[in-house]
Write an enzyme that holds these catalytic residues in place. Structure first.
Site, PDB file in Angstrom:
ATOM      1  N   HIS A 155       0.804  -1.220   0.000  1.00  0.00           N
ATOM      2  CA  HIS A 155       0.000   0.000   0.000  1.00  0.00           C
ATOM      3  C   HIS A 155       0.841   1.276   0.000  1.00  0.00           C
ATOM      4  CE1 HIS A 155      -3.955  -1.918   0.443  1.00  0.00           C
ATOM      5  NE2 HIS A 155      -3.308  -2.839   1.127  1.00  0.00           N
ATOM      6  N   ASP A 362       3.453   9.270  -2.166  1.00  0.00           N
ATOM      7  CA  ASP A 362       2.325   8.538  -1.584  1.00  0.00           C
ATOM      8  C   ASP A 362       1.970   7.360  -2.484  1.00  0.00           C
ATOM      9  OD1 ASP A 362       0.632   8.342   0.581  1.00  0.00           O
ATOM     10  OD2 ASP A 362      -0.265  10.310   0.277  1.00  0.00           O
TER      11      ASP A 362
END
Length: 468
Positions: A155, A362
């Protein structure tokens, strides 16, 4: 139907408050459908690890949790996961700490998770392991004889090879990923970085989605996570959201609000965001008193020194900017160190003319997608988004910026404030289409369907396990 076994660092039990994240909601739905179990750390600390498993069932979701020792939390979680892998994988090699105790604790705790999961796994179960805390877990389950279909999803970003090679025993860590059948990343960029490492450092080969090292071939895929767009849009029309919207609008006194919502973390670009906003105030004195920035930043990982430093830096910056530009009836920054329930958060998003999402790096960033989903279709706000967020690959109609450039951020804020309604609608509609089409259910189904289709009879020899 095969049962789904989800394994992650923390377990999120269903609750009625509506405060669960989209990932937890999607996994809970899959677990209900398959009669599966979610295995992870309870979040509690015990004096001595006993291997005791705490079983629970909430709203049809079964969970199995273990308590960890204080040394485990210090070395595995605060240490290797959050002082070594997290900064390195977010390209902050300057903040990464390499210690044998950290690596040893990481492997020890993964062994404990493997020991916990092993007796709960049946031959036909499908196993889905999540995130950087659990990279070697699949190999450890293979070492215990499990031939189940196994997938892993990362993730966070996958770093460039030139950075990853700074990690001691990096080759052994990456080799454990070849115990899985399917490995997922959020974007093509992270996937390409993984392929590059495999080719350059492991002598592997790539053929479409298939990556081979020695006698082991896995599928490595890009599969961007989404949100429950329909649910979040409905939340923005809820009673709690409308009450929050009215409260904020009353306090704004016709000023335009810019909103940022982030966990307090150096990867989120909060210092750069404050500096970019300060540059906007400096460059545009005519906009003073017409705009304000609301930054919501709940604290996280307070035991880690680098997180303490970022909080101190932001406290100082917010104070300096407010001290320099405030008037008796206007404060340019509202800096809030607390979180809000999802329905109230949806109201906050809708009340903002600009969503400012500026991470330095991110894996995805779901705040950007939540901001889009919460907008009023008849009067949507403008998303300003870092080009270094995974979400930028999908939300191309945002105003994409380099978060390291205060001037670029300042220009984007001015452009967003002046953007005509027709352009705001056009950009919002294109982004909302993406958010709706590739939502959290699409993500979960795309990955699990690929995993379910694996033929384990073709599995070959797994790589050497990671040293302790």
């Amino acid at each position: 139907m095969s049962r789904l076994i989800v394994i992650s660092n923390r377990v999120s039990r269903p609750n009625k408050s509506g405060n669960q994240g989209g990932l937890a909601v999607a996994l809970a739905q899959a677990l209900r459908e398959s009669r599966g179990t979610w295995i992870g750390w309870s979040g509690e600390v015990t004096d001595t690890f006993t291997g005791h498993i705490g079983f629970s069932e909430d709203d049809g979701v079964k969970t199995a949790t273990i308590d960890l020792e204080e040394q485990d939390v210090d070395e595995y979680y605060n240490g290797y996961a959050n002082k070594t892998l997290w900064p390195l994988f977010h390209f902050r090699i300057d903040l990464a700490e390499y210690a044998r105790d950290f690596e040893g604790g990481y492997n020890r705790v993964n062994q404990r998770f493997a020991d916990t999961a092993a007796p709960l796994i049946e031959p036909e179960d499908v196993i889905w392991v999540h995130d950087y805390h659990m990279i070697p877990l699949g190999q450890m389950l293979r070492d215990r004889g499990h031939r189940n279909k196994m997938g892993f999803f990362l993730h966070i970003p996958w770093p460039p090879t030139r950075l990853l090679v700074s990690l001691p025993h990096h080759n052994k860590l990456v080799s454990t990923l070849f115990a899985y059948d399917v490995v997922g990343f959020h974007t093509e960029e992270w996937l390409e970085s993984f392929r590059h490492y495999v080719e350059r450092e492991m002598g592997g080969s790539v053929n479409g989605d298939f990556v081979t090292v020695g006698d082991r071939t896995i599928q490595a895929v890009a599969c961007p996570i989404g949100i429950n767009a329909k649910e979040f849009a409905e939340a923005a029309d809820s009673e709690a959201a409308r009450a929050m919207l009215d409260q904020i609008r009353a306090s704004l006194q016709d000023r335009a609000m810019i909103v940022g919502v982030d966990r307090l973390d150096y990867s989120k670009g909060l210092e750069e965001r404050f500096n970019g906003y300060a540059r906007f105030l400096k460059d545009n004195p005519d906009q003073h008193r017409k705009v304000l920035l609301t930054q919501i930043a709940p604290p996280s990982r307070g035991e880690v020194e680098s997180y303490q430093q970022i909080r101190a830096t932001l406290d100082s910056l917010a104070g300096r900017i407010n001290g320099e530009y405030s008037d008796v009836d206007w404060t340019p920054i509202r800096y809030v160190n607390q979180g809000y329930p999802r329905d109230k958060l949806a109201g906050i998003y809708r009340s903002a003319r600009i969503g400012l999402v500026t991470p330095l790096r991110d894996g995805m960033n779901l705040v950007a997608k939540e901001y889009v989903a919460a907008q009023d279709p008849d009067d949507p706000g403008v998303l300003i988004l870092s080009r270094f967020a995974g979400a930028a690959m999908q939300l191309k109609d945002a105003l994409l910026i380099n978060p390291y450039s205060p001037e670029e951020m300042s220009d984007a804020i001015l452009r967003a404030l002046a953007m005509p309604l027709d352009e705001r609608k056009r950009r919002w509609r294109a982004m909302m289409d993406s958010v709706e089409q590739q939502d959290i259910s699409w993500w979960r189904q795309s990955f699990t369907e690929r995993l379910m289709a694996v033929d384990r009879d073709t599995a070959r020899v797994e790589p050497e396990t990671m040293d302790g």
